[in-house]
Design an enzyme around this catalytic site. Sequence first.
Site, PDB file in Angstrom:
ATOM      1  N   HIS A  29       0.772  -1.013  -0.194  1.00  0.00           N
ATOM      2  CA  HIS A  29      -0.024  -0.065  -0.064  1.00  0.00           C
ATOM      3  C   HIS A  29       0.982   1.285   0.086  1.00  0.00           C
ATOM      4  O   HIS A  29       1.124   2.021   1.041  1.00  0.00           O
ATOM      5  CB  HIS A  29      -1.066  -0.033   1.281  1.00  0.00           C
ATOM      6  N   HIS A 209      -9.783   0.739  -1.420  1.00  0.00           N
ATOM      7  CA  HIS A 209      -9.482   1.420   0.224  1.00  0.00           C
ATOM      8  C   HIS A 209     -11.017   1.637   0.332  1.00  0.00           C
ATOM      9  O   HIS A 209     -12.010   1.802  -0.166  1.00  0.00           O
ATOM     10  CB  HIS A 209      -9.150   2.980  -0.294  1.00  0.00           C
ATOM     11  N   GLU A 212     -11.036   3.289   5.771  1.00  0.00           N
ATOM     12  CA  GLU A 212     -10.265   4.329   6.422  1.00  0.00           C
ATOM     13  C   GLU A 212     -11.046   5.412   7.123  1.00  0.00           C
ATOM     14  O   GLU A 212     -10.982   5.559   8.246  1.00  0.00           O
ATOM     15  CB  GLU A 212      -9.365   5.037   5.254  1.00  0.00           C
ATOM     16  N   ASP A 291       1.661   7.116   2.061  1.00  0.00           N
ATOM     17  CA  ASP A 291       2.138   8.342   1.233  1.00  0.00           C
ATOM     18  C   ASP A 291       3.498   8.614   2.181  1.00  0.00           C
ATOM     19  O   ASP A 291       3.419   9.804   2.906  1.00  0.00           O
ATOM     20  CB  ASP A 291       1.080   9.496   1.074  1.00  0.00           C
TER      21      ASP A 291
HETATM   22  N1  ADE Z   1      -4.616   8.720  -2.116  1.00  0.00           N
HETATM   23  C1  ADE Z   1      -3.522   8.567  -1.592  1.00  0.00           C
HETATM   24  N2  ADE Z   1      -3.333   8.439  -0.385  1.00  0.00           N
HETATM   25  C2  ADE Z   1      -4.636   8.087  -0.008  1.00  0.00           C
HETATM   26  C3  ADE Z   1      -5.382   7.529   1.054  1.00  0.00           C
HETATM   27  N3  ADE Z   1      -4.662   7.263   2.169  1.00  0.00           N
HETATM   28  N4  ADE Z   1      -6.858   7.402   1.042  1.00  0.00           N
HETATM   29  C4  ADE Z   1      -7.327   7.508  -0.052  1.00  0.00           C
HETATM   30  N5  ADE Z   1      -6.915   7.893  -0.983  1.00  0.00           N
HETATM   31  C5  ADE Z   1      -5.287   8.212  -1.235  1.00  0.00           C
HETATM   32 ZN    ZN Z   2      -3.934   4.569   0.381  1.00  0.00          ZN
END
Ligand code: ADE
Ligand code: ZN
Length: 352
Positions: A29, A209, A212, A291
């Site tokens: 991820h 995703h 979250e 990220d």
């Molecule tokens: N794009 C980049 N990081 C993300 C994340 N944590 N959740 C959703 N979209 C994303």
């Molecule tokens: Zn992500």
Amino acid sequence: MTTPPFDPARIPREALPALVQACPKAELHIHIEGSLEPELIFALAQRNGVSLPYASVEALRAAYAFTDLQSFLDIYYAGASVLLHERDFEDMAWAYLQRAHADHVAHAEIFFDPQTHTARGVDIGVVFRGLGAACERARRELGLSTALILCFLRHLSEEDAFATLEQALPYREHFIGIGLDSSERGHPPEKFARVFARCRELGLRLVAHAGEEGPPAYIESALDVLRVERIDHGVRCLEDAALVRRLARDRVPLTVCPLSNVKLCVYPQMAQHRLVELLDAGLCATVNSDDPAYFGGYVNRNFLEIFATLPLDAGHAWQLMRNSFEASFIDEAARARHLAAVDDCFRRFAAA
Ligand code: ADE
Ligand code: ZN
């Protein structure tokens, strides 16, 4: 749960940082656009004559104080505006792959967001060729295997996702799967039911995703409607005991991103992160960076922070490293080879 081939009590907590560093792992991820460090953003802006709404690297970094997913995404999409040419995509991916290699990542499944680039007039072939060149170099020079997963942006329409799929199909051999990312709230998986069905017919691997920021129901519909094989994040499954039992029973992997969850205020602090509950419930949870340029570190930094903060022992560490390969889309021979290397590493530390 499988029994470790070593006695976890023989590896003290103090040894865990060295063990994390030494152990081979898979990262599943990572958004490649989220690996763009501020220094590279400024270098590419200068090279391409793109103007940025920040005066300096420091000013950009100072803006990395997020209150939720959307507040991050606004800056993340602005950062990606410096990517125009094949070489830009190659430089970005090569920088990530070198850092991943330094963290003993042996295999990386890498997300990319083509719509972020095609919307600015960048041809999708530029993206594929640039990322592909870096991945090929990583295989050759670092012995690091990779696979690309094309993500649809869920704040855009399903029609836009279909158009992106059409543009990507001439590059079918360059990617193994499809993901779904961007703003989760208000954009349920059902919105992409038809395009995911088409991708499934095409033999693509499917992930999304879910859970979250969105509710546990989004995890269920990602499984039932999109028919994904892995859930990215998924931490909010813990609000639904029946869903946790289902995820454990079916060994549906969750690609958890601890630093991301804290930076985006899913949990107020790392001490409140619920990774231990996920593992203790028998889920195939993995640890990833999401990220890394925006959230304070690459995959090993995530491991170091969870081991410094949460009640995790060497048994949990072994489970997490194994899960990363169990959850990956590599072939069975490679999986067996990587799992044996993980076991060897833990045996060595237990014997020390
Ligand atoms: N794009 C980049 N990081 C993300 C994340 N944590 N959740 C959703 N979209 C994303
Ligand atoms: Zn992500």
